[in-house]
Write a protein that holds these residues in place. Structure first.
Motif, short mmCIF file in Angstrom:
data_model
loop_
_atom_site.label_atom_id
_atom_site.label_comp_id
_atom_site.label_asym_id
_atom_site.label_seq_id
_atom_site.Cartn_x
_atom_site.Cartn_y
_atom_site.Cartn_z
N PHE A 282 0.81 -1.21 0.00
CA PHE A 282 0.00 0.00 0.00
C PHE A 282 0.84 1.27 0.00
O PHE A 282 1.84 1.37 0.72
N VAL A 283 0.41 2.22 -0.82
CA VAL A 283 1.05 3.53 -0.87
C VAL A 283 0.36 4.46 0.14
O VAL A 283 -0.81 4.24 0.49
N PRO A 284 1.04 5.49 0.61
CA PRO A 284 0.41 6.43 1.55
C PRO A 284 -0.74 7.19 0.89
O PRO A 284 -0.72 7.47 -0.30
N VAL A 285 -1.77 7.49 1.67
CA VAL A 285 -2.87 8.36 1.25
C VAL A 285 -2.94 9.51 2.25
O VAL A 285 -3.13 9.28 3.45
N GLN A 286 -2.76 10.74 1.74
CA GLN A 286 -2.58 11.90 2.62
C GLN A 286 -1.42 11.60 3.58
O GLN A 286 -0.32 11.28 3.15
N ASN A 287 -1.66 11.64 4.88
CA ASN A 287 -0.60 11.35 5.85
C ASN A 287 -0.69 9.94 6.41
O ASN A 287 0.00 9.60 7.37
N GLU A 288 -1.56 9.12 5.81
CA GLU A 288 -1.76 7.76 6.31
C GLU A 288 -0.77 6.81 5.64
O GLU A 288 -0.65 6.78 4.42
N ARG A 289 -0.08 6.00 6.46
CA ARG A 289 0.88 5.03 5.95
C ARG A 289 0.43 3.62 6.36
O ARG A 289 -0.15 3.42 7.43
N TYR A 290 0.73 2.66 5.50
CA TYR A 290 0.30 1.28 5.72
C TYR A 290 1.46 0.32 5.45
O TYR A 290 1.29 -0.72 4.81
N ASP A 291 2.65 0.68 5.93
CA ASP A 291 3.86 -0.05 5.57
C ASP A 291 3.81 -1.53 5.97
O ASP A 291 4.36 -2.38 5.28
N GLU A 292 3.17 -1.84 7.09
CA GLU A 292 3.21 -3.21 7.60
C GLU A 292 2.18 -4.13 6.94
O GLU A 292 2.17 -5.33 7.18
N PHE A 293 1.32 -3.56 6.10
CA PHE A 293 0.23 -4.32 5.51
C PHE A 293 0.56 -4.84 4.11
O PHE A 293 1.34 -4.25 3.38
N PHE A 294 -0.08 -5.92 3.74
CA PHE A 294 -0.12 -6.38 2.35
C PHE A 294 -1.42 -7.15 2.13
O PHE A 294 -2.07 -7.58 3.10
#
Length: 367
Positions: free
Chosen positions: A332-344
């Motif tokens: 997942f790429v960031p949306v606004q200031n939201e990050r989802y680095d640990e997800f797939f």
């Protein structure tokens, strides 16, 4: 020595391709053996498929807008609805010019990212509400209420949600919001609703004639396994449906598309078979991931949202490792200031693809 699975690579388990199509759709395609069988147009408004959708979903033909998949519907119709709400009010026009906050798009922080991303790129205001493990992967009604009490907006509800695979809100909760906020718009994206048995959740299509602030979008791509044919439809108030139809040409579905849509919607054996297949495949992949300490959010659909915890590994890292072995998954790429680095996210494939995926996951995650 471990037996090697023979498979054509690469395989794409990052894009939400369809599962399997109904046997009745195969019968339709096999019936077209003549060089003249597809030479004629169907009716200009695709009346045969409108009649079937009307019966299945409890609406009238004037509630239905056909399109080439639900993606084009989202791209065309959501901006139109927001624009019509803003331009129809002098106070909203002024507020939009000052703050871009006259009629925001409201959704969860972890949802189908193209909706908030494209809305933001178009200069529209976006309000992302909590949606994570602390909310049990759902929207909280109280968060929606608090936001709408500040002003009307378009609430985007992906039900079940992509990528969590869970319902964002129940039917009863959505009905309560529809009645409490008649000047707001509620867009319920039911792209994956056919994966849920109706004994567990009743779709909202039959409510469209009752509420003029409700829109329900559907697709044939996933549960009906017809992504390669590109068919979808929107249910909504007749005045808006008429506007959307006026923006495109007639004959939206070709003869073959129309026949496939009718076959899919009227096949009584397909969805029970699909539900059993999806449960089996999800359990197979979940077992491998959980063996390696990866959290798998329980899903009601044909994809699994997964999360690393207590490690430096990220969804992007795993995606890169699998790509080297010919498998694509979603990070997942960031949306606004939201990050989802640990997800797939992994979309379930056919049996051979799932077997190969599990073999490769085990090899990568064992290191």
């Amino acid at each position: 020595m471990e037996e090697q699975i023979k498979i054509n690579l690469p395989i794409n388990l990052g894009l939400n391709d369809g599962t399997i199509c109904p046997q009745s759709c195969i019968d339709v395609m096999q019936a077209h053996k003549s060089i003249t069988s597809l030479r004629n147009y169907t009716s200009s408004l695709n009346n045969p498929v409108l009649d079937v959708i009307s019966e299945v979903d409890g609406v009238q033909p004037e509630n239905i807008y056909l399109a080439h998949g639900s993606g084009p519907i989202l791209k065309q119709c959501i901006p139109h609805l927001v624009k019509s709400k803003i331009t129809g009010s002098a106070s909203k026009m002024f507020k939009h010019l000052i703050s871009r906050n006259a009629f925001p798009i409201i959704s969860g922080r972890l949802t189908y990212f193209k909706v908030p991303l494209k809305a933001g790129n178009a200069g529209l205001q976006i309000k992302l509400l909590p949606l994570d493990q602390h909310t049990n992967w759902k929207l909280r009604v109280e968060d929606v209420v608090e936001t709408l009490n500040q002003g009307d907006g378009l609430v985007y509800i992906c039900n079940p949600n992509n990528p969590t695979g869970q319902l964002m809100l129940t039917r009863e909760e959505i009905i309560s919001l529809l009645e409490q906020y008649p000047k707001s718009i509620f867009w319920v994206d039911e792209a994956y609703v056919q994966y849920i048995d109706r004994s567990e959740h009743q779709p909202l299509s039959d409510l469209v004639p009752k509420y003029n602030n409700l829109f329900v979008s559907r697709t044939f791509s996933f549960a009906y396994g017809l992504a390669g044919v590109r068919m979808g439809y929107l249910l909504g108030p007749p005045e808006y449906i008429s506007e959307f139809r006026s923006q495109v040409t007639d004959y939206c579905f070709g003869t073959l598309q129309e026949q496939l849509a009718i076959a899919a919607l009227t096949d009584k054996e397909h969805l029970p078979k699909l539900h059993a297949m999806t449960a089996k495949d999800a359990a197979q992949i979940t077992e491998v991931l959980e063996k390696h300490g990866i959290e798998v959010i329980p899903s009601k659909t044909h994809f699994l949202l997964c999360r690393f915890s207590g490690t430096r590994r990220t969804g992007k890292w795993l995606a890169e490792q699998l790509l080297e072995r010919g498998i694509k998954i979603k990070h997942f790429v960031p949306v606004q200031n939201e990050r989802y680095d640990e997800f797939f996210r992994i979309t379930l494939g056919v049996d051979e693809e799932n077997d190969y995926l599990c073999q490769q996951l085990d090899a990568i995650l064992s290191n």
